[in-house]
Scaffold this motif. Structure first.
Motif, short mmCIF file in Angstrom:
data_model
loop_
_atom_site.label_atom_id
_atom_site.label_comp_id
_atom_site.label_asym_id
_atom_site.label_seq_id
_atom_site.Cartn_x
_atom_site.Cartn_y
_atom_site.Cartn_z
N ARG A 112 0.83 -1.21 0.00
CA ARG A 112 0.00 0.00 0.00
C ARG A 112 0.86 1.26 0.00
N THR A 113 1.98 1.23 0.70
CA THR A 113 2.87 2.39 0.74
C THR A 113 3.54 2.59 -0.62
N LEU A 114 4.03 1.51 -1.20
CA LEU A 114 4.69 1.61 -2.51
C LEU A 114 3.72 1.98 -3.62
N GLU A 115 2.49 1.49 -3.51
CA GLU A 115 1.50 1.80 -4.55
C GLU A 115 1.31 3.30 -4.69
N VAL A 116 1.31 4.01 -3.58
CA VAL A 116 1.14 5.46 -3.61
C VAL A 116 2.38 6.12 -4.21
N SER A 117 3.56 5.72 -3.75
CA SER A 117 4.78 6.37 -4.22
C SER A 117 5.11 6.01 -5.67
N MET A 118 4.59 4.89 -6.16
CA MET A 118 4.86 4.46 -7.53
C MET A 118 3.70 4.73 -8.48
N ALA A 119 2.70 5.51 -8.07
CA ALA A 119 1.48 5.69 -8.85
C ALA A 119 1.76 6.12 -10.29
N ALA A 120 2.60 7.12 -10.48
CA ALA A 120 2.88 7.61 -11.84
C ALA A 120 3.59 6.54 -12.66
N GLU A 121 4.55 5.88 -12.06
CA GLU A 121 5.30 4.82 -12.75
C GLU A 121 4.38 3.67 -13.15
N LEU A 122 3.50 3.29 -12.24
CA LEU A 122 2.57 2.19 -12.52
C LEU A 122 1.56 2.59 -13.60
N ALA A 123 1.10 3.85 -13.57
CA ALA A 123 0.14 4.31 -14.57
C ALA A 123 0.72 4.27 -15.97
N ALA A 124 2.06 4.38 -16.09
CA ALA A 124 2.71 4.38 -17.40
C ALA A 124 2.87 2.97 -17.96
N ILE A 125 2.61 1.94 -17.18
CA ILE A 125 2.73 0.57 -17.65
C ILE A 125 1.44 0.16 -18.31
N GLU A 126 1.54 -0.23 -19.58
CA GLU A 126 0.36 -0.67 -20.32
C GLU A 126 0.11 -2.14 -20.04
N PRO A 127 -1.05 -2.46 -19.44
CA PRO A 127 -1.34 -3.86 -19.12
C PRO A 127 -1.53 -4.70 -20.39
N VAL A 128 -1.26 -5.99 -20.25
CA VAL A 128 -1.51 -6.94 -21.34
C VAL A 128 -2.63 -7.85 -20.89
N ALA A 129 -3.40 -8.34 -21.87
CA ALA A 129 -4.45 -9.29 -21.57
C ALA A 129 -3.84 -10.66 -21.34
#
Length: 103
Positions: A85-102
């Motif tokens: 939960r702590t990392l999810e907040v600090s990595m939000a922008a980085e994670l948003a830039a990852i395009e998910p695959v099906a």
């Protein structure tokens, strides 16, 4: 935001040391020095955990589970959830830039 308990949405993550300090230790009639001795760790190690300066390591999870009669998994899961939960907040922008695959 991670999928999980909707009742926790918007609440800050809780460090396992805070749970130990606020919920567990007040319920046992032992001084912190004795808790540290029974855990086989230094007082400083215990205080660092209680002050949220150190994580619950797998070794500490095993010790805490044994001392308090719950399980190592309980303590390890608290730490894992806190970390994610702590990392999810600090990595939000980085994670948003990852395009998910099906899958």
């Amino acid at each position: 935001m991670m999928n999980g308990n909707p009742l926790l949405a918007g609440l800050p993550p809780v460090h396992p040391g805070a749970i130990l300090r606020e919920d567990i230790l007040p319920g046992v009639d032992l001084p912190k020095t004795e808790v540290a001795r029974r855990l086989g760790v230094s007082r400083q190690t215990l205080y660092d955990l209680l002050d949220q300066k150190q994580p619950v390591t797998p070794q500490m999870a095993l010790r805490l589970g044994r001392l308090f009669g719950n399980s190592a998994e309980f303590w390890a899961n608290l730490q894992r959830d806190f970390d994610l939960r702590t990392l999810e907040v600090s990595m939000a922008a980085e994670l948003a830039a990852i395009e998910p695959v099906a899958a």
